[in-house]
Design an enzyme around this catalytic site. Structure first.
Site, short mmCIF file in Angstrom:
data_model
loop_
_atom_site.label_atom_id
_atom_site.label_comp_id
_atom_site.label_asym_id
_atom_site.label_seq_id
_atom_site.Cartn_x
_atom_site.Cartn_y
_atom_site.Cartn_z
N ASN A 9 0.87 -1.18 0.00
CA ASN A 9 0.00 0.00 0.00
C ASN A 9 0.90 1.23 0.00
O ASN A 9 1.48 1.57 1.02
CB ASN A 9 -0.88 -0.03 1.27
CG ASN A 9 -1.71 1.22 1.44
OD1 ASN A 9 -1.81 2.05 0.54
ND2 ASN A 9 -2.31 1.36 2.62
N LYS A 11 0.06 4.23 -0.26
CA LYS A 11 -0.60 5.42 0.33
C LYS A 11 -0.37 6.62 -0.60
O LYS A 11 -0.37 6.46 -1.81
CB LYS A 11 -0.10 5.64 1.76
CG LYS A 11 -0.23 4.37 2.60
CD LYS A 11 0.00 4.59 4.06
CE LYS A 11 -0.18 3.26 4.80
NZ LYS A 11 -0.08 3.39 6.24
N HIS A 91 -9.57 1.31 4.79
CA HIS A 91 -8.31 1.50 5.52
C HIS A 91 -8.56 2.51 6.65
O HIS A 91 -9.33 3.45 6.50
CB HIS A 91 -7.23 2.02 4.56
CG HIS A 91 -5.87 2.00 5.18
ND1 HIS A 91 -5.48 2.97 6.08
CD2 HIS A 91 -4.84 1.13 5.08
CE1 HIS A 91 -4.25 2.68 6.49
NE2 HIS A 91 -3.84 1.57 5.90
N GLU A 93 -6.93 4.90 7.67
CA GLU A 93 -6.66 6.30 7.31
C GLU A 93 -7.84 6.89 6.54
O GLU A 93 -8.14 8.08 6.68
CB GLU A 93 -5.35 6.39 6.52
CG GLU A 93 -4.15 6.14 7.44
CD GLU A 93 -2.91 5.58 6.75
OE1 GLU A 93 -2.83 5.59 5.51
OE2 GLU A 93 -2.02 5.12 7.49
N GLU A 161 -5.66 -4.87 10.52
CA GLU A 161 -4.67 -3.83 10.72
C GLU A 161 -4.97 -3.08 12.02
O GLU A 161 -5.79 -2.15 12.02
CB GLU A 161 -4.69 -2.83 9.56
CG GLU A 161 -4.31 -3.42 8.23
CD GLU A 161 -3.65 -2.39 7.32
OE1 GLU A 161 -2.56 -2.67 6.84
OE2 GLU A 161 -4.22 -1.31 7.13
N GLY A 167 2.34 2.28 10.85
CA GLY A 167 3.35 3.33 10.74
C GLY A 167 4.05 3.67 12.04
O GLY A 167 4.74 4.69 12.12
N SER A 207 3.12 -2.07 10.41
CA SER A 207 4.57 -2.16 10.72
C SER A 207 5.17 -3.51 10.37
O SER A 207 6.08 -3.98 11.05
CB SER A 207 4.83 -1.80 12.19
OG SER A 207 4.49 -0.44 12.43
P1 PGA Z 1 2.69 0.33 7.62
O1 PGA Z 1 1.23 0.55 7.00
O2 PGA Z 1 3.22 -0.97 7.07
O3 PGA Z 1 3.49 1.51 7.16
O4 PGA Z 1 2.53 0.28 9.10
C1 PGA Z 1 0.39 -0.55 6.77
C2 PGA Z 1 -0.92 -0.05 6.21
O5 PGA Z 1 -1.39 1.01 6.64
O6 PGA Z 1 -1.51 -0.69 5.33
#
Ligand code: PGA
Length: 245
Positions: A9, A11, A91, A93, A161, A167, A207
């Site tokens: 992803n 983003k 997601h 976010e 998630e 992150g 992460s």
């Molecule tokens: P990350 O994000 O691996 O940077 O923690 C995962 C995600 O949000 O899909």
């Protein structure tokens, strides 16, 4: 069981020049038992799909409607027309930045299915919810409302998630990941029957990195990963793909 899925992803990262990362991933993807997927920002989908070879390309969201007066949004049909075969939905976010609810995500998932896309429906608890021991309640509620009826192993992937792991460099323990993935599997089997419930892939995200991917991949009912930061560089993502495959 279907092939494991290593999903990147991106983003809101990446420019046209970063399409070269796909070329660097090509050999790893070709030699892997995993399905590799990259979900770049929408304007990169078409160009990426032209050169992606064995690597699938996906969107990061879509609108619930097929077309219309929705400035700035992208329909599932257009994603598919541009070469996407997957779309990430719900997601955390998107839930936080755009107020997307489980009901919205259900409608978007139906739109994705209507366009022939596989929906990666994201669910996960906040840190406060985990601390209050509400994780499974939250996950169960999100799963039942966000996922429409008629799911199959082909049209649905679920991504667990935990919001607090995204992150941050923090991850749940392997036992905690296993507990949630087993719970999701049981719920899918109960709702859709054992055959379908077993064939839906359940990804871990939050992460995931080259160091922890192999351990996470070994946890029961982990059928792949949804990887943010560590998917941006082919060198890192290749290690994760190998760990999952
Ligand atoms: P990350 O994000 O691996 O940077 O923690 C995962 C995600 O949000 O899909």
């Amino acid at each position: 069981m279907r092939k494991k899925l290593a999903a990147g992803n991106w983003k809101m990262n990446g420019l046209l020049e970063n399409l070269s990362e796909i070329k660097s991933l090509a050999a790893t993807a070709q030699n892997s038992n995993c399905q590799v997927l990259i979900c770049p920002p929408a304007p990169l989908i078409h160009a990426m799909a032209q050169i992606s070879g064995d690597i699938a390309v996906g969107g990061q969201t879509c609108h619930a409607n097929e077309s219309g007066a929705h400035t700035g949004d992208t329909s599932a049909n257009l994603l598919a027309d541009c070469g996407a075969t997957y779309v990430i939905l719900g997601h955390s976010e998107r839930r936080a930045d755009h107020g997307e609810t489980d009901t919205d995500i259900r409608a978007k998932t139906k739109a994705a299915w209507g366009a022939g896309l596989t929906a990666i429906v994201c669910i996960g608890e906040s840190l406060a919810e985990r601390k209050a021991s509400n994780t499974l309640d939250i996950i169960g509620g999100q799963l039942s409302t966000s996922v429409p009826d008629n799911a199959t192993g082909e049209n649905l992937v679920v991504a667990y998630e935990p919001i607090w792991a995204i992150g941050t460099g923090l991850t749940p323990t392997l036992d905690q990941i296993g507990e949630v993935h087993d719970f999701i599997r049981a719920r899918l089997e109960r709702r859709f029957g054992q055959g379908v419930g077993r064939s839906v892939r359940i990804l871990y995200g939050g992460s995931m990195n080259p160091k922890n991917a192999a351990d996470i991949a070994d946890v029961s009912n982990v059928d792949g990963g949804l990887v943010g930061g560590a998917s941006l560089k082919a060198a890192d993502f290749s290690i994760i793909i190998k760990a999952l495959g």
